[in-house]
Motif scaffolding. Structure first.
Motif, PDB file in Angstrom:
ATOM      1  N   ALA A  82      10.435  76.707  13.448  1.00  0.00           N
ATOM      2  CA  ALA A  82      10.006  77.848  14.425  1.00  0.00           C
ATOM      3  C   ALA A  82      11.290  78.400  15.237  1.00  0.00           C
ATOM      4  O   ALA A  82      11.402  79.631  15.504  1.00  0.00           O
ATOM      5  CB  ALA A  82       9.191  77.279  15.672  1.00  0.00           C
ATOM      6  N   ALA A  83      12.268  77.338  15.399  1.00  0.00           N
ATOM      7  CA  ALA A  83      13.551  78.122  16.017  1.00  0.00           C
ATOM      8  C   ALA A  83      14.045  79.128  15.196  1.00  0.00           C
ATOM      9  O   ALA A  83      14.523  80.256  15.572  1.00  0.00           O
ATOM     10  CB  ALA A  83      14.610  77.019  16.190  1.00  0.00           C
ATOM     11  N   ASN A  84      14.310  78.957  13.872  1.00  0.00           N
ATOM     12  CA  ASN A  84      14.733  79.741  12.658  1.00  0.00           C
ATOM     13  C   ASN A  84      14.070  81.344  12.833  1.00  0.00           C
ATOM     14  O   ASN A  84      14.571  82.297  12.943  1.00  0.00           O
ATOM     15  CB  ASN A  84      14.873  79.219  11.464  1.00  0.00           C
ATOM     16  N   SER A  85      12.590  80.930  13.224  1.00  0.00           N
ATOM     17  CA  SER A  85      11.980  82.311  13.113  1.00  0.00           C
ATOM     18  C   SER A  85      12.129  82.951  14.429  1.00  0.00           C
ATOM     19  O   SER A  85      12.172  84.081  14.466  1.00  0.00           O
ATOM     20  CB  SER A  85      10.600  82.009  13.256  1.00  0.00           C
ATOM     21  N   ILE A  86      12.303  82.351  15.661  1.00  0.00           N
ATOM     22  CA  ILE A  86      12.593  82.887  16.899  1.00  0.00           C
ATOM     23  C   ILE A  86      13.807  83.638  16.956  1.00  0.00           C
ATOM     24  O   ILE A  86      14.079  84.677  17.568  1.00  0.00           O
ATOM     25  CB  ILE A  86      12.475  81.780  18.101  1.00  0.00           C
ATOM     26  N   VAL A  87      14.866  83.111  16.247  1.00  0.00           N
ATOM     27  CA  VAL A  87      16.180  83.735  16.227  1.00  0.00           C
ATOM     28  C   VAL A  87      15.973  85.011  15.406  1.00  0.00           C
ATOM     29  O   VAL A  87      16.597  85.787  15.643  1.00  0.00           O
ATOM     30  CB  VAL A  87      17.097  82.805  15.645  1.00  0.00           C
ATOM     31  N   ALA A  88      15.292  84.772  14.160  1.00  0.00           N
ATOM     32  CA  ALA A  88      15.181  86.039  13.638  1.00  0.00           C
ATOM     33  C   ALA A  88      14.730  87.112  14.203  1.00  0.00           C
ATOM     34  O   ALA A  88      14.968  88.379  14.056  1.00  0.00           O
ATOM     35  CB  ALA A  88      14.300  85.793  12.148  1.00  0.00           C
ATOM     36  N   VAL A  89      13.554  86.897  15.316  1.00  0.00           N
ATOM     37  CA  VAL A  89      12.989  87.941  16.202  1.00  0.00           C
ATOM     38  C   VAL A  89      14.061  88.532  16.691  1.00  0.00           C
ATOM     39  O   VAL A  89      14.007  89.932  16.936  1.00  0.00           O
ATOM     40  CB  VAL A  89      11.812  87.438  17.056  1.00  0.00           C
ATOM     41  N   SER A  90      15.035  87.803  17.399  1.00  0.00           N
ATOM     42  CA  SER A  90      16.228  88.398  18.364  1.00  0.00           C
ATOM     43  C   SER A  90      17.018  89.059  17.462  1.00  0.00           C
ATOM     44  O   SER A  90      17.522  90.393  17.902  1.00  0.00           O
ATOM     45  CB  SER A  90      16.755  87.092  18.874  1.00  0.00           C
ATOM     46  N   GLN A  91      17.334  88.781  16.198  1.00  0.00           N
ATOM     47  CA  GLN A  91      18.263  89.263  15.391  1.00  0.00           C
ATOM     48  C   GLN A  91      17.804  90.838  14.826  1.00  0.00           C
ATOM     49  O   GLN A  91      18.580  91.539  14.940  1.00  0.00           O
ATOM     50  CB  GLN A  91      18.507  88.523  13.968  1.00  0.00           C
ATOM     51  N   PHE A  92      16.447  90.870  14.740  1.00  0.00           N
ATOM     52  CA  PHE A  92      16.260  92.317  14.490  1.00  0.00           C
ATOM     53  C   PHE A  92      15.955  93.135  15.910  1.00  0.00           C
ATOM     54  O   PHE A  92      15.523  94.238  15.921  1.00  0.00           O
ATOM     55  CB  PHE A  92      14.621  92.230  13.958  1.00  0.00           C
ATOM     56  N   GLY A  93      16.233  92.537  16.974  1.00  0.00           N
ATOM     57  CA  GLY A  93      16.167  93.153  18.359  1.00  0.00           C
ATOM     58  C   GLY A  93      15.107  93.000  19.291  1.00  0.00           C
ATOM     59  O   GLY A  93      14.949  93.694  20.100  1.00  0.00           O
ATOM     60  N   ALA A 136      10.532  87.978  11.038  1.00  0.00           N
ATOM     61  CA  ALA A 136      10.807  89.219  10.635  1.00  0.00           C
ATOM     62  C   ALA A 136       9.552  89.915  10.656  1.00  0.00           C
ATOM     63  O   ALA A 136       9.243  91.064  11.524  1.00  0.00           O
ATOM     64  CB  ALA A 136      11.500  89.553   9.461  1.00  0.00           C
ATOM     65  N   PHE A 137       8.586  89.201  10.238  1.00  0.00           N
ATOM     66  CA  PHE A 137       6.870  89.667  10.183  1.00  0.00           C
ATOM     67  C   PHE A 137       6.547  89.828  11.763  1.00  0.00           C
ATOM     68  O   PHE A 137       5.922  90.838  12.114  1.00  0.00           O
ATOM     69  CB  PHE A 137       5.944  89.099   9.372  1.00  0.00           C
ATOM     70  N   LEU A 138       6.751  88.817  12.751  1.00  0.00           N
ATOM     71  CA  LEU A 138       6.441  89.040  13.811  1.00  0.00           C
ATOM     72  C   LEU A 138       6.979  90.032  14.786  1.00  0.00           C
ATOM     73  O   LEU A 138       6.472  90.663  15.393  1.00  0.00           O
ATOM     74  CB  LEU A 138       6.730  87.469  14.661  1.00  0.00           C
ATOM     75  N   TYR A 139       8.613  90.317  14.393  1.00  0.00           N
ATOM     76  CA  TYR A 139       9.011  91.144  15.190  1.00  0.00           C
ATOM     77  C   TYR A 139       8.639  92.401  14.797  1.00  0.00           C
ATOM     78  O   TYR A 139       8.319  93.315  15.644  1.00  0.00           O
ATOM     79  CB  TYR A 139      10.580  91.200  14.470  1.00  0.00           C
ATOM     80  N   GLY A 140       8.290  92.616  13.397  1.00  0.00           N
ATOM     81  CA  GLY A 140       7.606  94.099  13.142  1.00  0.00           C
ATOM     82  C   GLY A 140       6.330  94.348  13.594  1.00  0.00           C
ATOM     83  O   GLY A 140       6.140  95.473  14.256  1.00  0.00           O
ATOM     84  N   ILE A 141       5.278  93.286  13.808  1.00  0.00           N
ATOM     85  CA  ILE A 141       4.055  93.612  14.384  1.00  0.00           C
ATOM     86  C   ILE A 141       4.138  93.719  15.751  1.00  0.00           C
ATOM     87  O   ILE A 141       3.030  94.133  16.510  1.00  0.00           O
ATOM     88  CB  ILE A 141       3.021  92.660  13.798  1.00  0.00           C
ATOM     89  N   THR A 142       5.085  93.342  16.600  1.00  0.00           N
ATOM     90  CA  THR A 142       5.299  93.404  18.100  1.00  0.00           C
ATOM     91  C   THR A 142       5.934  94.590  18.335  1.00  0.00           C
ATOM     92  O   THR A 142       6.459  94.755  19.533  1.00  0.00           O
ATOM     93  CB  THR A 142       5.814  92.110  18.590  1.00  0.00           C
TER      94      THR A 142
END
Length: 331
Positions: free
Chosen positions: A63-74, A284-290
């Motif tokens: 989950a940490a990797n995914s949460i970092v990814a959300v941040s990386q995309f802004g 990345a998917f979570l970033y997109g839909i939010t």
């Protein structure tokens, strides 16, 4: 207006990633291609035979990797976790902060213990093999969950690896209830086929009446539903999640948006390291839909991002790489 796009809960592990030949597994009694939980003595013995100077170290956990990814995309993200008052614990805190992830853990309030770490062994066929010592993160519990962050998030993201312990399962269920009671949507990842195979009853308890979004790979979807074909499995998945994503490796992914299935094409790449591909897809998917993207557009973004991840060593993009992917996504 919610403060965070996504708040995650999961294990805190310092990933120590290095390249090996297949002979390494034979010489050291390691089963290739699996995530294996080991004790500290066993992990230390493996640490003694790797070239740590060439190893890559990062704050990790699924989950940490995914949460970092959300941040990386802004996006705006928050992470709930537990580390110890040791060198790796301090490293973990700083790495998340440097990655733009909000946290509530304070360095001077860490307790004694050993921070968990995961040895990620990558072979020339790009397959990853993980030996994990959970350390203090095996004690992750309700006490480590920051209710206010979940309340102030669009999505709660739950890591499936937590299902192996009663305290972890309790934290999953507690966090899910907070989200449901306060209007945050709930997303969950199975994390690993072994989790589904050996802890399905616990997943049934956590999922309960269902989640808003479920991430699974093809094997996990088949194991969880007990179906023999992907077509049957995806129909069964509708009973447990309003929306879901089934990743298909080199064949891309399929998304159920609540009404229809969307096929997500893979992007051509030369795979050298599969570590973190699924985590990146979810993030990345979570970033997109939010952040205003449709399910189809979010799937395309996630496919681009995960194809980039497998073409390099390590589970993260650089921020400029994430920005370049977002630029490619524009019509």
């Amino acid at each position: 207006m919610k403060k965070y796009d996504v708040t995650g809960i999961g294990n805190a592990l310092v990933d120590i990633e290095f390249k090996v030949q297949d002979q390494f597994f034979t010489d050291n009694g390691v089963e290739k291609g699996l995530m294996t939980l080991v004790d500290e003595e066993r992990q230390n013995s493996l640490m003694g035979v790797i070239n740590t100077a060439e190893a890559k170290k990062q704050a990790g956990g699924s989950a940490a990797n995914s949460i970092v990814a959300v941040s990386q995309f802004g996006g705006k993200s928050f992470y709930n976790f537990r580390v110890a008052n040791d060198e790796l614990g301090h490293f973990y805190l700083q790495d998340l902060i440097d990655s733009g992830v909000a946290i509530a853990v304070e360095k001077d309030k860490l307790e004694a213990g050993v921070t968990g770490k995961c040895l990620v062994m990558v072979t020339e066929d790009s397959e990853r093999t993980m030996n994990t010592f959970l350390g203090i993160t095996q004690n992750f519990s309700v006490a480590d969950v920051h209710e206010s962050a979940i309340k102030d998030s669009k999505y709660l993201f739950i890591e499936g690896y937590l299902v192996t312990s009663q305290n972890g399962k309790d934290a999953m269920m507690y966090s899910k209830k907070i989200a449901e009671d306060t209007g945050a949507k709930v997303a969950m990842t199975f994390s690993d086929p072994a989790m589904v195979k050996y802890f399905k009853a616990n997943f049934d308890d956590v999922i309960g009446s269902g989640v808003d979004l479920l991430f699974a790979n093809e094997e996990e979807a088949m194991l969880f539903t007990g179906k023999e074909t992907l077509a049957e499995a995806r129909e069964e998945m509708k009973k447990f999640a309003e929306h879901f994503v089934i990743t298909l490796g080199k064949n891309g992914a399929m998304i159920f948006d609540g009404d229809t299935f969307i096929d997500i094409e893979p992007y051509p790449t030369t795979a050298i390291d599969s570590n973190g591909a699924g985590d990146m897809f979810a993030g990345a998917f979570l970033y997109g839909i939010t952040n205003g993207h449709s399910y189809a557009s979010s799937g395309k973004l996630a496919s681009m991002a995960s194809s980039q991840i497998v073409s390099q060593f390590g589970p993260r993009l650089k921020r400029e790489e994430a920005e370049a992917i977002l630029e490619r996504l524009k019509p």
